[in-house]
Scaffold this active site. Sequence first.
Site, short mmCIF file in Angstrom:
data_model
loop_
_atom_site.label_atom_id
_atom_site.label_comp_id
_atom_site.label_asym_id
_atom_site.label_seq_id
_atom_site.Cartn_x
_atom_site.Cartn_y
_atom_site.Cartn_z
N HIS A 82 10.33 68.40 78.32
CA HIS A 82 9.06 68.81 77.71
C HIS A 82 8.16 69.29 78.85
O HIS A 82 8.27 68.81 79.99
CB HIS A 82 8.46 67.58 77.02
CG HIS A 82 7.26 67.82 76.18
ND1 HIS A 82 5.99 67.91 76.72
CD2 HIS A 82 7.10 67.98 74.85
CE1 HIS A 82 5.12 68.10 75.74
NE2 HIS A 82 5.77 68.16 74.60
N GLN A 131 10.60 60.59 72.70
CA GLN A 131 11.39 60.79 71.47
C GLN A 131 12.49 59.74 71.33
O GLN A 131 13.40 59.91 70.51
CB GLN A 131 12.03 62.19 71.49
CG GLN A 131 11.06 63.33 71.52
CD GLN A 131 10.23 63.48 70.24
OE1 GLN A 131 10.59 62.92 69.19
NE2 GLN A 131 9.13 64.19 70.31
N LYS A 157 4.05 58.65 68.24
CA LYS A 157 5.41 59.02 67.84
C LYS A 157 6.14 57.82 67.23
O LYS A 157 7.24 57.95 66.73
CB LYS A 157 6.22 59.53 69.03
CG LYS A 157 5.51 60.57 69.88
CD LYS A 157 6.05 61.95 69.69
CE LYS A 157 5.48 62.88 70.74
NZ LYS A 157 5.39 64.25 70.29
N CYS A 162 7.00 73.08 73.15
CA CYS A 162 6.63 72.69 74.53
C CYS A 162 7.86 72.56 75.42
O CYS A 162 7.88 71.71 76.34
CB CYS A 162 5.81 71.40 74.58
SG CYS A 162 4.22 71.58 73.79
N1 PLP Z 1 7.94 64.27 76.15
C1 PLP Z 1 8.58 64.58 75.01
C2 PLP Z 1 10.07 64.57 74.99
C3 PLP Z 1 7.86 64.92 73.87
O1 PLP Z 1 8.51 65.22 72.75
C4 PLP Z 1 6.45 64.91 73.93
C5 PLP Z 1 5.66 65.29 72.75
O2 PLP Z 1 6.11 65.98 71.87
C6 PLP Z 1 5.82 64.56 75.12
C7 PLP Z 1 6.60 64.26 76.21
C8 PLP Z 1 4.34 64.53 75.25
O3 PLP Z 1 3.80 63.54 74.43
P1 PLP Z 1 2.22 63.42 74.24
O4 PLP Z 1 1.76 64.79 73.82
O5 PLP Z 1 2.07 62.39 73.17
O6 PLP Z 1 1.65 63.02 75.55
#
Ligand code: PLP
Length: 416
Positions: free
Chosen positions: A133, A213, A236, A374
């Site tokens: 991400h 995730q 999540k 993302c």
């Molecule tokens: N890492 C992964 C694999 C994600 O799916 C996400 C969010 O979709 C994030 C990091 C970032 O999470 P947050 O936006 O809650 O900080």
Amino acid sequence: MKSDLNRNNVTYYQLEKIRQDFPILKKLIHGKPLCYLDNAATTQKPQAVIDALVEYYSSMNANIHRAVHHLSEASTKAFEDSRKKVKNFINAASEKEIIFTRGTTESINLVANTFGRNKLKEGDEIIISGMEHHSNIVPWQFLRDEKNIKLKVIPLNDKGEIIFEEFEKMITGKTKLVSIVYVSNSLGTINPVERIIETAHRNNIPVLVDAAQAIQHLKIDVQKLDCDFLAFSGHKIYGPTGIGILYGKQNILESLPPFLGGGDMISKVTFEETTYNELPYKFEAGTSNIADAIGLGVALDYVSGIGIDAIAAHEAELLKYATERLMEIPGLKIIGQAENKSSVISFVFDNIHPHDVGTFLDFEGVAIRTGHHCTQPVMLRYNIPATSRASFALYNSREEIDILFNGLKKIIEVFS
Ligand code: PLP
């Protein structure tokens, strides 16, 4: 919806009852029942979590760690009880290892700004994977540009798995951190984090696991995994937004400087110098997101009440069923066909843009995600601009997958 499952004669998965716990699932969208399949973006909240937030602000609201009055003591206790729940949920060795942050993104930035800035020097290397991400790419790029370090990326095979041998080859005497996603949000791949950690540790390299995730789908035991850092977001896992966790091994956290400066993270301040508070407060500057931290604890209680193994079994069944159904649809290609997958299906059509798919499905009451999720480098790797992504949670049913399937069939009719 009657998809109750009987698992190993131990857990009876009461889907109908579970669905009743989530008030938003009763909503109609464009006159159709909400079919919420965008759980990788954020999950819906059970009534218990919503009630906890109302209750906190109605009967307990006060700042924590500071005052001796009744409300402050109650609020501090509820906040610290929640920390204990997180500690137990991931089996950390101590509450000192549990730091409240705003979410996965902030947790990773915290590590980049403390561990990264403090322990890395010019020429050092960090390894990430091709399926990260953006929140596990950009903070390391900031560090790369500031310190002149090297960012190495483990390549992916066509199925959406990391190529392990390439990872092993990348490790050098200069590798100072491996930062890897546990479950990919755009491919659904479950990475072999145990093996990655073992390999990294054999070379004395610490490992950060992005569990954004994973936490809601897999049993995580940080002591068993032996990861050095682990990050996740409350929203999540059926908790509130704006709250997340950084787990770090105590000895490593002790050795790091603070991230942000301000109230609560200090022990003593004069104009000449400041000494810092003990763990975990050293990393929690300013007034914390108290209500949402408490809400996260309630969400973890909720998940534990059902049992993560029962949830995982239910979701595995949904993933299998959805994969079979989607593969029946002519022209649909699934992106991400790893052997070991979690509750995410990304797909594309040759001649229909994902945004059209998402907009069309919305009129059927179906919420999916479309775009790059993302993970723009993943889109580049598979030479696609975007995907449509359906992602499942503990309250989804086979009937909802049928609704998705029927919606997709209608789209094909319209677009052909
Ligand atoms: N890492 C992964 C694999 C994600 O799916 C996400 C969010 O979709 C994030 C990091 C970032 O999470 P947050 O936006 O809650 O900080």
